[in-house]
Design an enzyme around this catalytic site. Structure first.
Site, short mmCIF file in Angstrom:
data_model
loop_
_atom_site.label_atom_id
_atom_site.label_comp_id
_atom_site.label_asym_id
_atom_site.label_seq_id
_atom_site.Cartn_x
_atom_site.Cartn_y
_atom_site.Cartn_z
N SER A 150 30.79 34.39 31.38
CA SER A 150 30.84 33.23 32.26
C SER A 150 29.42 32.73 32.46
O SER A 150 28.55 33.50 32.87
CB SER A 150 31.47 33.66 33.59
OG SER A 150 31.49 32.60 34.51
N LYS A 176 32.60 30.82 28.68
CA LYS A 176 33.18 30.03 29.79
C LYS A 176 32.04 29.36 30.52
O LYS A 176 31.12 30.01 30.98
CB LYS A 176 33.95 30.98 30.70
CG LYS A 176 34.26 30.48 32.10
CD LYS A 176 35.28 31.39 32.77
CE LYS A 176 34.96 31.63 34.23
NZ LYS A 176 35.94 32.54 34.85
N LEU A 177 32.13 28.04 30.62
CA LEU A 177 31.12 27.28 31.34
C LEU A 177 31.62 26.99 32.75
O LEU A 177 32.74 26.47 32.92
CB LEU A 177 30.82 25.95 30.64
CG LEU A 177 30.37 26.00 29.18
CD1 LEU A 177 30.09 24.57 28.68
CD2 LEU A 177 29.12 26.88 29.02
N LYS A 178 30.80 27.28 33.72
CA LYS A 178 31.13 26.87 35.09
C LYS A 178 30.87 25.37 35.18
O LYS A 178 29.83 24.88 34.70
CB LYS A 178 30.23 27.63 36.08
CG LYS A 178 30.59 29.10 36.17
CD LYS A 178 32.01 29.26 36.68
CE LYS A 178 32.24 30.63 37.27
NZ LYS A 178 33.54 30.70 37.95
N ASN A 206 36.39 26.40 39.81
CA ASN A 206 36.54 27.01 41.14
C ASN A 206 36.99 26.00 42.19
O ASN A 206 36.47 25.96 43.31
CB ASN A 206 35.24 27.71 41.58
CG ASN A 206 34.96 28.99 40.78
OD1 ASN A 206 34.05 29.03 39.97
ND2 ASN A 206 35.78 30.02 40.99
N GLU A 229 39.99 26.20 34.12
CA GLU A 229 40.39 27.16 35.14
C GLU A 229 40.23 26.53 36.52
O GLU A 229 39.19 25.95 36.82
CB GLU A 229 39.48 28.39 34.99
CG GLU A 229 39.88 29.61 35.76
CD GLU A 229 38.89 30.77 35.49
OE1 GLU A 229 38.27 30.82 34.41
OE2 GLU A 229 38.73 31.60 36.40
N ASP A 254 43.35 30.67 38.76
CA ASP A 254 42.64 31.88 39.19
C ASP A 254 42.94 32.05 40.68
O ASP A 254 43.88 32.77 41.06
CB ASP A 254 41.14 31.71 38.88
CG ASP A 254 40.24 32.79 39.46
OD1 ASP A 254 40.74 33.68 40.17
OD2 ASP A 254 39.01 32.76 39.23
N LYS A 278 42.82 38.90 38.44
CA LYS A 278 41.73 39.65 39.07
C LYS A 278 42.38 40.63 40.05
O LYS A 278 42.99 40.19 41.04
CB LYS A 278 40.79 38.72 39.85
CG LYS A 278 39.89 37.87 38.98
CD LYS A 278 39.04 36.97 39.86
CE LYS A 278 38.16 36.07 39.02
NZ LYS A 278 37.59 34.96 39.83
C1 NPQ Z 1 35.57 33.13 38.71
N1 NPQ Z 1 33.69 34.73 38.38
O1 NPQ Z 1 36.15 33.39 37.69
C2 NPQ Z 1 34.42 33.95 39.25
C3 NPQ Z 1 34.00 33.58 40.58
C4 NPQ Z 1 32.73 34.06 41.16
C5 NPQ Z 1 32.49 35.61 36.52
O2 NPQ Z 1 32.92 33.35 36.80
C6 NPQ Z 1 28.94 36.51 43.32
C7 NPQ Z 1 29.98 37.40 43.25
C8 NPQ Z 1 29.11 35.24 42.83
C9 NPQ Z 1 31.19 37.01 42.68
C10 NPQ Z 1 30.49 33.56 41.77
C11 NPQ Z 1 33.05 34.45 37.24
C12 NPQ Z 1 30.31 34.85 42.26
C13 NPQ Z 1 31.36 35.74 42.19
C14 NPQ Z 1 31.70 33.18 41.24
C15 NPQ Z 1 32.56 35.33 41.63
O3 NPQ Z 1 35.98 32.18 39.36
MG MG Z 2 37.60 31.50 38.13
#
Ligand code: NPQ
Ligand code: MG
Length: 391
Positions: A150, A176-178, A206, A229, A254, A278
């Site tokens: 990610s 995976k790009l945020k 998110n 997502e 998610d 998760k």
């Molecule tokens: C997701 N995780 O899939 C998350 C959300 C996320 C790996 O993208 C600190 C601790 C910061 C947990 C930021 C990934 C975070 C975190 C995002 C989880 O949505």
């Molecule tokens: Mg997510």
């Protein structure tokens, strides 16, 4: 009619009684800040739960963040719920088994991340006592799983391309790009153009968009993403179903998937074509396994998400990723993606994949020195506290 099999069981004679729980707050600096539409994190603060039984001890990691940004839970709140409600409920339990403790605190509403940490610690102890790996218990069918990473939001596209290039050199099989409003079509276009059509690429918002953004999100269609997502807020299943009808990119939920029941509802409504599992978000590995089975029954592929876990949380995620319907690469990354020094032996990528632990329970132990140097505070909660005994 075939019914998905229940999660595995271990022999009753090997199960001890719960004695108490150690709560340990740890803080690990991240190798680089992780920016998402939720905010920017520079350190991973976590809560480790050690279940001490009359037999062996087991570990669980609480994946809540220090602040309630991803979901309503946060670390101090989780510790409070564990201390005041979960452990006292478990004190009445004669068996330290995951199903028994989950049943004991069933009346406590919500708080899935707190419950997951406790349940996983007990399950680890139960499986260590039985000499069974978590992957075997859950029904894993793979010895190695594909890795994915990610990638946080960056200040500039050039920086993003350099970071993605580094991860591809490391061997990650999926990127995976945020994304968030203002950082979506351009970075996706740039990554697709630079790394080609064969790259497995997806995005994660998110919940940062609204239904009014549908036509903008449709501009992601030509880039052949595996999925988008959680584009909309957690509670908007109807909005996701409507959005799905307008997008070529499949939707993966998610945050919205909080149980096997909500997964079944989301799938049936057409709100999700893929599911991110998760364990922390859904209350533990037992419910995660039920979600996996619901998805399989509906022909919906799933994959295992990530919460910047230490090695103690990464190990059980690998066991879950070994299940047959986890057919897409998860947010299963090397320890070095996040930490300079993990608290277990580091998890590493081997030819784009990672080995599923084979030892009893979660299959890994904390390194005492690494654990000590990451520890911020510890607390002991005896199961017999209400009665003034040590359990
Ligand atoms: C997701 N995780 O899939 C998350 C959300 C996320 C790996 O993208 C600190 C601790 C910061 C947990 C930021 C990934 C975070 C975190 C995002 C989880 O949505
Ligand atoms: Mg997510």
């Amino acid at each position: 009619m075939t019914k998905p099999s229940e999660a595995g069981e271990t022999p009753a004679r090997s199960i001890g009684r719960p004695v108490g729980f150690e709560l340990r707050r740890v803080s690990l600096p991240l190798v680089r800040p992780f920016r998402t539409s939720l905010g920017t994190e520079a350190d991973r603060d976590a809560l480790l739960v050690k279940a001490v039984t009359t037999d062996v001890a087991g570990w669980g990691e609480c994946v809540a963040m220090a602040e309630p940004l991803y979901s309503a839970e946060y670390l101090d709140g989780c510790a409070d719920v564990i201390r005041h409600f979960l452990v006292p409920a478990i004190a009445a339990c004669s068996a330290a088994s995951a199903t028994a403790v989950a049943e004991a605190y069933r009346h406590v509403r919500g708080h899935p991340m707190a419950k997951a940490a406790v349940e996983t610690a007990v399950l680890d102890a139960q499986l260590r006592a039985a000499g069974m790996s978590l992957a075997t218990f859950l029904g894993g069918t793979r010895e190695r799983v594909d890795t994915g990473v990610s990638v946080g939001i960056m200040d500039a596209v050039g920086e993003l391309l350099d970071v993605v290039a580094g991860y591809l050199d490391d061997g990650y099989r999926r990127i995976k790009l945020k994304i968030e409003p203002g950082w979506d079509v351009e970075p996706v276009r740039a990554v697709r153009e630079r790394f080609g059509d064969d790259l497995l690429l997806q995005v994660d918002a998110n919940g940062a968009y609204t239904p009014a953004d549908a036509s903008h999100l449709a501009r992601l269609g030509p880039f052949d993403l595996l999925m988008i997502e959680q584009p909309l807020p957690e509670d908007d299943l109807t909005g996701h179903a409507a959005l799905a009808a307008r997008l070529r990119t499949p939707i993966c939920l998610d945050e919205s998937i909080t149980s096997a029941r909500s997964a079944a509802v989301a799938i049936t409504m057409g709100a999700t074509a893929v599911v991110n599992i998760k364990p922390g978000r859904v209350g533990g590995y037992l419910e995660a396994r039920r979600i996996h089975d619901v998805c399989a029954a509906h022909g919906v592929p799933c994959w295992i998400g990530g919460m910047l876990e230490t090695g103690l949380g990464r190990a059980p995620n690998l066991a879950l990723a070994a299940l047959p319907n986890c057919t897409l690469p998860g947010d299963i990354s090397a320890s070095s993606r996040y930490f300079r020094r993990d608290i277990t032996e580091p998890f590493e990528i081997d030819n784009g994949q990672m080995a599923v632990p084979v030892g009893p329970g979660i299959g890994v132990d904390p390194d005492p020195d690494a654990l000590a140097s990451a520890t911020v505070s510890t607390e002991w909660i005896p199961c017999g506290s209400r009665f003034g005994t040590a359990g």
